[in-house]
Motif scaffolding. Structure first.
Motif, mmCIF file in Angstrom:
data_model
loop_
_atom_site.group_PDB
_atom_site.id
_atom_site.type_symbol
_atom_site.label_atom_id
_atom_site.label_comp_id
_atom_site.label_asym_id
_atom_site.label_seq_id
_atom_site.Cartn_x
_atom_site.Cartn_y
_atom_site.Cartn_z
ATOM 1 N N GLY A 175 0.809 -1.224 0.000
ATOM 2 C CA GLY A 175 0.000 0.000 0.000
ATOM 3 C C GLY A 175 0.837 1.266 0.000
ATOM 4 O O GLY A 175 1.981 1.297 0.434
ATOM 5 N N LYS A 176 0.207 2.333 -0.480
ATOM 6 C CA LYS A 176 0.833 3.659 -0.550
ATOM 7 C C LYS A 176 1.266 4.117 0.847
ATOM 8 O O LYS A 176 2.276 4.782 1.011
ATOM 9 C CB LYS A 176 -0.201 4.605 -1.161
ATOM 10 N N GLY A 177 0.486 3.736 1.856
ATOM 11 C CA GLY A 177 0.782 4.141 3.230
ATOM 12 C C GLY A 177 2.130 3.634 3.721
ATOM 13 O O GLY A 177 2.780 4.280 4.546
ATOM 14 N N GLN A 178 2.547 2.467 3.231
ATOM 15 C CA GLN A 178 3.839 1.913 3.633
ATOM 16 C C GLN A 178 4.972 2.823 3.178
ATOM 17 O O GLN A 178 5.905 3.107 3.922
ATOM 18 C CB GLN A 178 4.013 0.512 3.020
ATOM 19 N N GLN A 191 16.307 3.155 0.534
ATOM 20 C CA GLN A 191 16.042 2.440 1.797
ATOM 21 C C GLN A 191 14.593 1.974 1.852
ATOM 22 O O GLN A 191 14.303 0.869 2.298
ATOM 23 C CB GLN A 191 16.328 3.364 2.994
ATOM 24 N N THR A 192 13.683 2.841 1.385
ATOM 25 C CA THR A 192 12.270 2.479 1.380
ATOM 26 C C THR A 192 12.045 1.223 0.554
ATOM 27 O O THR A 192 11.344 0.299 0.965
ATOM 28 C CB THR A 192 11.438 3.644 0.796
ATOM 29 N N LEU A 193 12.675 1.187 -0.620
ATOM 30 C CA LEU A 193 12.522 0.034 -1.509
ATOM 31 C C LEU A 193 13.097 -1.232 -0.858
ATOM 32 O O LEU A 193 12.450 -2.274 -0.807
ATOM 33 C CB LEU A 193 13.227 0.326 -2.834
ATOM 34 N N GLN A 194 14.326 -1.105 -0.360
ATOM 35 C CA GLN A 194 15.024 -2.292 0.163
ATOM 36 C C GLN A 194 14.423 -2.821 1.459
ATOM 37 O O GLN A 194 14.301 -4.018 1.656
ATOM 38 C CB GLN A 194 16.502 -1.962 0.408
ATOM 39 N N ARG A 195 14.082 -1.901 2.352
ATOM 40 C CA ARG A 195 13.686 -2.326 3.697
ATOM 41 C C ARG A 195 12.183 -2.544 3.847
ATOM 42 O O ARG A 195 11.747 -3.359 4.648
ATOM 43 C CB ARG A 195 14.123 -1.269 4.731
ATOM 44 N N ILE A 196 11.394 -1.795 3.066
ATOM 45 C CA ILE A 196 9.945 -1.817 3.288
ATOM 46 C C ILE A 196 9.197 -2.445 2.111
ATOM 47 O O ILE A 196 8.393 -3.360 2.296
ATOM 48 C CB ILE A 196 9.408 -0.377 3.535
ATOM 49 N N ILE A 197 9.462 -1.972 0.902
ATOM 50 C CA ILE A 197 8.637 -2.408 -0.242
ATOM 51 C C ILE A 197 9.016 -3.823 -0.695
ATOM 52 O O ILE A 197 8.160 -4.706 -0.770
ATOM 53 C CB ILE A 197 8.767 -1.417 -1.424
ATOM 54 N N ILE B 108 12.456 0.451 15.998
ATOM 55 C CA ILE B 108 13.894 0.762 15.861
ATOM 56 C C ILE B 108 14.311 0.972 14.402
ATOM 57 O O ILE B 108 15.426 1.403 14.137
ATOM 58 C CB ILE B 108 14.809 -0.335 16.484
ATOM 59 N N GLU B 109 13.404 0.666 13.458
ATOM 60 C CA GLU B 109 13.770 0.761 12.039
ATOM 61 C C GLU B 109 14.307 2.153 11.684
ATOM 62 O O GLU B 109 15.355 2.277 11.046
ATOM 63 C CB GLU B 109 12.554 0.422 11.170
ATOM 64 N N GLY B 110 13.602 3.183 12.095
ATOM 65 C CA GLY B 110 14.024 4.546 11.772
ATOM 66 C C GLY B 110 15.393 4.896 12.345
ATOM 67 O O GLY B 110 16.311 5.237 11.595
#
Lengths: 280, 253
Positions: A175-178, A191-197, B108-110
């Motif tokens: 989702g966009k919220g992530q 970082q957003t791509l690697q760690r979250i998406i 802790i991620e941030g």
């Protein structure tokens, strides 16, 4: 006396629930047993069709059983080769698919264009043709790949184009919220791509990747046509032609492909069950 | 005292739609400012422009001495936006916890990924903040297993662990079942009491009346009132404000 009235006693209510549950379980078991029985019946019918006997005046297909005994192991040696070609190709395909899917999200025109161009070209032409293309075209520009790698290149490029849709769906499932939450705590786009998406998108993509790998084991038979990869299909064709027993040879190949598919499908469904149990 | 947040002549267009019209706001350190208004009034957009989740069309944003002009490009501009994001923590309506990480990992991620803090130090800080929202005992759970109220409290702890100067709340209780709203509001009161500067977009008039130092009322992309809650709720000047307050008073959601 009406049997449908709810019993007053809580213990009776529990007992009634248990009865209903057991009945439901019994039906499920009954259904499964029946399905297995019918599988066996269809298998026997299939075997009879290849028995060579005349049944009720109908002729069935006659096979040379000696050929099976003599050549079974020769064709079986193609199994590891088939698995190797498929595994190498699916790895290449995954890398290409991920790049193509990310390219599709890019706001840089040449990157977006390259991604869509690649997917369009590959999906717009037959796999069989692409496989020959790499054997015929690459030597013209002085690139002579071993047959195995030329086959992997063709299969990988082809599957990569189709699988890019899987990765795209995976990326879109996040989702966009992530993305916003990641950005808000100061993450860079990378970082957003690697760690979250990506961790979430890949999890979404694992079952369909498994399906594609199973499909790949069978499409890999097409590289046999170039004559350089000695996998199941190449071996079956070679030994069949040499002895004028192509049908027997192909049936052996079919048995191997089918068995591989059954085993891989089982592994796939196990992985899928484990994933869906996870902490999504 | 010099303002810690300064929004100057902020304009925002979505396509041809003019959603923010030369909005200017100043927020002093430790101040709690609630923003109310009907949906579509631009209140969320204004909040999201502060940390550049939405890129403002015109105007400037200043947070704790870092000033960013709208419409700039390039590395320096991006760096300034990044600096502002480090100074602001945000809490979303939909919580947006990372589902593939445990509660502790979420928090802790941030600090670890963005600030490069040592893991042990981040864990210590995270556990303090989880404790203060009352959820330390859930640190090893995954978000899926939490109630909405618990998720939002974790989201608040996650934002606090970045040690921001300003907290932005974007309708933090709007996605919650009514019986779970109280626990989140209580945590927010505690954060306010600890001296955090807060901007809260909300429909919770009770919270605004009780906790806010100032209430901004927005309508059609403009701030139509900027008052202390006692005066605002007893003597609304603008008829639109009156209508808004009446709607909530009569029990409308």
């Amino acid at each position: 006396m009406s049997e449908s009235t709810v019993p007053r006693d809580p213990a009776d209510q529990v007992a009634r629930g248990n009865l209903l549950y057991e009945e439901q379980q019994r039906r499920t078991r009954h259904f499964r047993a029946n399905v297995i029985l019918w599988w066996v019946i269809f298998l026997v019918i299939l075997l009879i069709l290849f028995s060579g006997q005349s049944i009720f005046g109908l002729q069935t297909i006659n096979l040379d059983m000696d050929f099976f005994k003599i050549n079974f192991s020769f064709i079986a040696k193609g199994i590891p080769e088939t698995l190797k070609v498929s595994a190498a190709s699916i790895i290449l395909a995954m890398v290409l698919a991920l790049l193509a899917a990310l390219g599709r999200l890019s706001k840089i025109p040449p990157v977006y264009a390259l991604s869509t161009f690649y997917v369009s070209l590959i999906r717009g032409t037959p796999l069989y043709l692409q496989i020959f293309f790499f054997f015929l075209a690459l030597p013209q520009v002085g690139i002579i790949l071993p047959g195995f790698w030329a086959g992997v290149l063709a299969l990988g490029l082809n599957y990569g184009a189709y699988m890019s849709e899987i990765f795209r769906a995976g990326l879109e499932s996040v989702g966009k919220g992530q993305r916003e939450a990641a950005i808000a705590i100061g993450m860079t786009p990378r970082q957003t791509l690697q760690r979250i998406i990506l961790p979430q998108a890949l999890r979404f993509a694992i079952p369909p990747i498994g399906n594609d790998f199973i499909a790949m084991t069978k499409d890999s038979a097409l590289v046999a046509s170039t004559g350089f990869v000695h996998e199941i299909m190449w071996r079956a064709t070679k030994v069949g032609r040499a002895t004028f027993h192509s049908l027997e040879a192909l049936i052996i190949a079919a048995i191997f492909y089918w068995m591989m598919t059954l085993i891989l499908t089982y592994i796939q469904s196990t992985i899928e069950a484990r994933l869906s149990k996870g902490d999504r | 005292m010099a303002p810690i947040v300064k929004i100057t002549d902020l304009d925002k267009y979505f396509g041809r739609l003019h959603v923010l019209k030369e909005v200017s706001v100043e927020v002093a350190p430790r101040e709690v400012v609630c923003v109310i208004g009907r949906s579509g009034s631009g209140k969320s957009t204004m909040l999201r422009c502060i940390n550049f989740l939405e890129e403002p069309s015109y105007g400037s944003i200043e947070v704790d001495g870092i000033k960013v002009e709208a419409g700039q490009k390039g590395k320096q501009h991006k760096q300034l936006i990044h600096d502002i994001r480090l100074k602001t923590g945000m809490v979303f309506q939909e919580f947006n916890l990372f589902p593939h990480m445990s509660v502790l990992e979420n928090v802790i991620e941030g600090p670890v990924t963005v600030k490069g803090m040592k893991r042990a130090q981040a864990v210590e800080l995270a556990e303090q903040n989880l404790d203060s929202v009352g959820l330390l005992f859930k640190k090893d759970e995954y978000p899926m297993r939490l109630s909405g109220g618990q998720k939002q409290r974790v989201a608040i702890a996650r934002a606090l662990t970045m040690e921001p100067r300003v907290m932005l709340f974007d309708e933090p209780t709007s996605a919650l079942d009514p019986e779970l709203i109280g626990e989140v509001l209580n945590v927010m009161k505690k954060v306010a009491k600890d001296g955090m500067t807060m901007l809260v977009v909300t429909h919770e008039m009770g919270f605004a009346r009780e906790v806010a130092d100032r209430v901004l009322v927005m309508a059609e992309g403009e701030i139509i009132e900027d008052e202390n809650p006692a005066d605002l709720f007893s003597h609304p000047k603008d008829p639109r404000t009156k209508a808004l307050i009446d709607r909530y008073r009569t029990g409308g959601a």
